[in-house]
Write an enzyme that holds these catalytic residues in place. Structure first.
Site, PDB file in Angstrom:
ATOM      1  N   VAL A   1       0.855  -1.188   0.000  1.00 35.95           N
ATOM      2  CA  VAL A   1       0.000   0.000   0.000  1.00 35.95           C
ATOM      3  C   VAL A   1       0.887   1.233   0.000  1.00 35.95           C
ATOM      4  CG1 VAL A   1      -1.938   1.157   1.095  1.00 35.95           C
ATOM      5  CG2 VAL A   1      -1.645  -1.306   1.412  1.00 35.95           C
TER       6      VAL A   1
ATOM      7  N   VAL B   1       4.732  -1.198   3.040  1.00 33.72           N
ATOM      8  CA  VAL B   1       4.463   0.205   2.731  1.00 33.72           C
ATOM      9  C   VAL B   1       5.266   0.642   1.508  1.00 33.72           C
ATOM     10  CG1 VAL B   1       4.532   2.573   3.578  1.00 33.72           C
ATOM     11  CG2 VAL B   1       3.968   0.704   5.143  1.00 33.72           C
ATOM     12  N   LYS B   2       4.565   1.113   0.493  1.00 33.61           N
ATOM     13  CA  LYS B   2       5.199   1.621  -0.723  1.00 33.61           C
ATOM     14  C   LYS B   2       5.516   3.110  -0.547  1.00 33.61           C
ATOM     15  CE  LYS B   2       3.497   0.440  -4.727  1.00 33.61           C
ATOM     16  NZ  LYS B   2       2.520   0.207  -5.828  1.00 33.61           N
ATOM     17  N   VAL B   3       6.745   3.462  -0.891  1.00 29.76           N
ATOM     18  CA  VAL B   3       7.182   4.855  -0.790  1.00 29.76           C
ATOM     19  C   VAL B   3       7.904   5.224  -2.087  1.00 29.76           C
ATOM     20  CG1 VAL B   3       8.533   6.532   0.518  1.00 29.76           C
ATOM     21  CG2 VAL B   3       7.470   4.591   1.711  1.00 29.76           C
TER      22      VAL B   3
END
Length: 225
Positions: A56, A82-84
């Site tokens: 996400v 967690v996508k950054v």
């Protein structure tokens, strides 16, 4: 090579689960914004339908806001990655999150330098946008090979995840490069199982030969019922 799905298409996700192929599901802000439910409901559904990970993406560009969003996402499920975006303060955020034990995925990658930096920071996954790289006139296959060699040379744990894979050929580019994962939209995933005229012709020859012999056509061992 792990297969992830970049889609909210539940039948496709179920199909990959039944085959035992699915490592996880990826989302992005565009995918969640196109859904008819609130993001929280969509994410819960994706966690319920499959046992793997769920990626996400944060929507903030400043590190402190990215960290707040990431911590809320991680608190929702231990299976969330967690996508950054791998640009600017995103690298600072990923470094901090990995130190906290929150797995991250570096996204929006177009160059090997972004993957090299992700590797140095211990980021869990790095996702180059293969189709968009090719559309920009760059060599996606060469980027995969170079990046994979860099990570292997230094023994870094970062797994390259080929993203924006729009064809079976791009999927094979990922396999040839020896990267650890690829994330596919539903249409590309279905292409992997599609027949071809040559395959259809070969199967038709088998079928005709079988029916042409009364002994094989009437064999109880091969009855369809």
């Amino acid at each position: 090579m792990q297969i992830w799905l970049d889609t909210l298409d539940l039948p496709t996700i179920r199909h990959a689960c039944r085959l035992g192929l699915l490592a996880g599901v990826t989302t992005n802000p565009s995918i969640l914004a196109a859904a008819s439910q609130a993001p929280e409901a969509v994410l819960d559904s994706l966690l319920d339908i499959q046992p793997g990970l769920l990626a996400v993406q944060v929507t903030a560009s400043e590190s402190e806001a990215q960290l707040r969003q990431a911590r809320r996402l991680a608190a929702r499920s231990e299976r969330i990655v967690v996508k950054v975006p791998a640009v600017g303060e995103g690298f600072q955020s990923m470094a901090a999150l990995e130190r906290e034990g929150i797995p991250t995925l570096a996204t929006a990658i177009f160059e090997s330098r972004q993957i090299a930096l992700a590797g140095l920071l211990g980021v869990r996954y790095a996702a180059p946008y293969l189709n968009r790289i090719e559309q920009a006139g760059m060599d996606a296959a060469a980027l995969l090979q170079e990046s994979q060699q860099i990570l292997q040379r230094y023994g870094q744990r970062t797994v390259i995840m080929g993203a924006a894979v729009k064809s079976a050929e791009q999927f094979l580019q990922c396999a040839r490069a020896g990267i650890g994962a690829a994330t596919l939209p539903a249409d590309t995933y279905r292409q992997l199982f599609a027949s071809t005229p040559d395959v259809d012709a070969a199967l038709q020859r088998f079928h005709s030969a079988w029916l042409g012999n009364p002994l094989t056509a009437a064999s109880p061992l091969f009855m369809r019922e």
